[in-house]
Design a protein around this motif. Structure first.
Motif, PDB file in Angstrom:
ATOM      1  N   LYS A 202       0.840  -1.206   0.000  1.00 51.20           N
ATOM      2  CA  LYS A 202       0.000   0.000   0.000  1.00 51.20           C
ATOM      3  C   LYS A 202       0.875   1.255   0.000  1.00 51.20           C
ATOM      4  O   LYS A 202       0.561   2.241  -0.685  1.00 51.20           O
ATOM      5  N   ALA A 203       1.957   1.220   0.766  1.00 52.16           N
ATOM      6  CA  ALA A 203       2.856   2.372   0.811  1.00 52.16           C
ATOM      7  C   ALA A 203       3.471   2.639  -0.552  1.00 52.16           C
ATOM      8  O   ALA A 203       3.649   3.787  -0.958  1.00 52.16           O
ATOM      9  N   VAL A 204       3.825   1.570  -1.287  1.00 50.54           N
ATOM     10  CA  VAL A 204       4.350   1.747  -2.640  1.00 50.54           C
ATOM     11  C   VAL A 204       3.302   2.386  -3.532  1.00 50.54           C
ATOM     12  O   VAL A 204       3.595   3.315  -4.305  1.00 50.54           O
ATOM     13  N   ALA A 205       2.057   1.902  -3.437  1.00 52.88           N
ATOM     14  CA  ALA A 205       0.988   2.439  -4.283  1.00 52.88           C
ATOM     15  C   ALA A 205       0.691   3.902  -3.964  1.00 52.88           C
ATOM     16  O   ALA A 205       0.426   4.708  -4.865  1.00 52.88           O
ATOM     17  N   LEU A 206       0.743   4.249  -2.667  1.00 54.20           N
ATOM     18  CA  LEU A 206       0.422   5.614  -2.245  1.00 54.20           C
ATOM     19  C   LEU A 206       1.643   6.529  -2.208  1.00 54.20           C
ATOM     20  O   LEU A 206       1.509   7.735  -2.042  1.00 54.20           O
ATOM     21  N   ARG A 207       2.848   5.917  -2.320  1.00 54.69           N
ATOM     22  CA  ARG A 207       4.131   6.625  -2.223  1.00 54.69           C
ATOM     23  C   ARG A 207       4.297   7.334  -0.879  1.00 54.69           C
ATOM     24  O   ARG A 207       4.853   8.415  -0.777  1.00 54.69           O
ATOM     25  N   ARG A 208       3.782   6.691   0.153  1.00 61.41           N
ATOM     26  CA  ARG A 208       3.987   7.197   1.510  1.00 61.41           C
ATOM     27  C   ARG A 208       3.701   6.067   2.499  1.00 61.41           C
ATOM     28  O   ARG A 208       2.956   5.141   2.197  1.00 61.41           O
ATOM     29  N   PHE A 209       4.315   6.151   3.670  1.00 54.78           N
ATOM     30  CA  PHE A 209       4.108   5.164   4.717  1.00 54.78           C
ATOM     31  C   PHE A 209       2.997   5.607   5.655  1.00 54.78           C
ATOM     32  O   PHE A 209       2.747   6.800   5.838  1.00 54.78           O
ATOM     33  N   ASP A 210       2.370   4.619   6.278  1.00 56.84           N
ATOM     34  CA  ASP A 210       1.493   4.885   7.412  1.00 56.84           C
ATOM     35  C   ASP A 210       2.378   4.937   8.649  1.00 56.84           C
ATOM     36  O   ASP A 210       2.761   3.912   9.206  1.00 56.84           O
ATOM     37  N   ASN A 211       2.746   6.141   9.062  1.00 56.92           N
ATOM     38  CA  ASN A 211       3.709   6.287  10.168  1.00 56.92           C
ATOM     39  C   ASN A 211       3.183   5.774  11.493  1.00 56.92           C
ATOM     40  O   ASN A 211       3.938   5.608  12.444  1.00 56.92           O
ATOM     41  N   ALA A 212       1.875   5.530  11.576  1.00 49.48           N
ATOM     42  CA  ALA A 212       1.306   5.049  12.827  1.00 49.48           C
ATOM     43  C   ALA A 212       1.214   3.526  12.872  1.00 49.48           C
ATOM     44  O   ALA A 212       0.749   2.970  13.857  1.00 49.48           O
ATOM     45  N   GLU A 213       1.673   2.846  11.809  1.00 51.29           N
ATOM     46  CA  GLU A 213       1.559   1.395  11.744  1.00 51.29           C
ATOM     47  C   GLU A 213       2.771   0.749  12.419  1.00 51.29           C
ATOM     48  O   GLU A 213       3.878   0.740  11.869  1.00 51.29           O
TER      49      GLU A 213
END
Length: 328
Positions: A202-213
């Motif tokens: 998902k991070a690759v698709a959105l080009r960002r990480f979920d920093n709360a994960e």
């Protein structure tokens, strides 16, 4: 050839096979197909391959299944090609990551043919089987992923980008860890690595990480370590630089390391000390203590000597002498 011994109907399965070695080519394809069916199963069907591929199957592969995800690392000394455009229906998300060579998706007469070249990745939903062909000496990783989870995010997009982007580095670190630890994972571990894998895609698709994960912490820390290891002699190597390259905040990176019981700064210092220790015993091209301190980015020889003794119980000179090396 190695396998976990876990059957295809279980939550995990894995095997590795090398048909590039002398004498293995003649049985390489059949061995690969047999292990795939036994360890990975019918939920991830193999396509029909061209006769040339079956006859000359010189491929080194490493395959893992985690629930509804399959990860295949492949180095094909020979070209690999499917037999025409298959019929039927599929419902999967696939990611192709090419480190060397090229992976062509769709035949030359197909509309929408895509070629994933060296250093690139492609992520897309697959609604029907498609032809593919690789160039000889192609090294790649292919992930087959659940459409139910990822298709709503991806839609009909074809997402491409560099294989060394921040998000891809963390995903690569995590998939490597899956291969290395799979045989030791219990049910909770299998669930954790699977969930983390989906979040990283998902991070690759959105080009960002979920920093709360929080489950991303081990993969993020491992990616940072791998990146740091390639820059140990670089004066610009800092926690801030690593966070920037991995596209996360410094605090997120620090939390990832803290979850593993260490700090980013301590990891960099310990790795530099380890490289300096190895250099002290090198049979050729040894540097003196001052030169080692400068090369591995310690403030001066006194600082280097102090932290070296704290870690190894001897000064650099004492250590070199104890190993029969001529330190200065």
């Amino acid at each position: 050839m190695n396998s976990t011994g876990v059957k295809a109907d279980g939550p995990i399965g894995a095997f590795s096979l090398d048909s590039t070695v002398p004498g293995a080519v003649s049985r390489g394809f059949n061995a690969f197909l047999r292990e795939w069916q036994t360890q990975i199963g019918d939920d991830f069907p193999q396509p029909t391959y061209s006769p040339a591929t079956i006859r000359d199957f010189r491929v080194k592969s490493r395959v893992a299944k985690v629930h509804d995800v399959a990860i295949t690392d492949v180095h094909g000394a020979s070209a690999v090609r499917t037999a025409g455009t298959p019929a039927g229906v599929e419902d999967q998300v696939r990611m192709y990551v090419v480190r060397r060579g090229a992976w062509a998706l769709g035949g030359p007469r197909d509309r929408g043919q895509h070629i994933v070249s060296t250093g690139q990745f492609l992520l897309r939903h697959v609604g029907r089987p498609s032809h593919f062909e690789t160039a000889p000496n192609t090294t790649a990783r292919v992930l087959v992923l659940p459409a139910a989870t990822l298709k709503p995010l991806i839609g009909n997009r074809i997402i491409t980008g560099p294989a060394d982007s921040a998000e891809m580095r963390v995903l690569a670190a995590h998939t490597n860890m899956i291969h290395e630890t799979m045989t030791d994972l219990g049910p909770a571990g299998v669930h954790a690595v699977h969930s983390t894998l989906i979040e990283l895609v998902k991070a690759v698709a959105l080009r960002r990480f979920d920093n709360a994960e929080p489950q991303l912490a081990p993969a993020l820390a491992q990616a940072a370590k791998s990146l740091a290891d390639t820059h140990l002699a670089d004066p610009e190597l800092t926690p801030t630089m690593l966070a920037r390259e991995l596209n996360v905040s410094l605090r997120t990176l620090q939390r990832a390391f803290a979850a593993l019981g260490e700090s980013v700064t301590a990891y960099i210092r310990h790795r530099r000390l380890e490289e300096a220790r190895l250099a002290l015993t090198a049979p050729h091209g040894r540097r003196n203590i001052s030169a080692l301190a400068a090369y591995w980015q310690f403030a001066d020889s006194s600082h280097f000597t102090r932290v070296f003794k704290k870690r190894y119980g001897q000064t650099p000179t004492e250590y070199a002498r104890s190993t029969g090396s001529a330190g200065n």
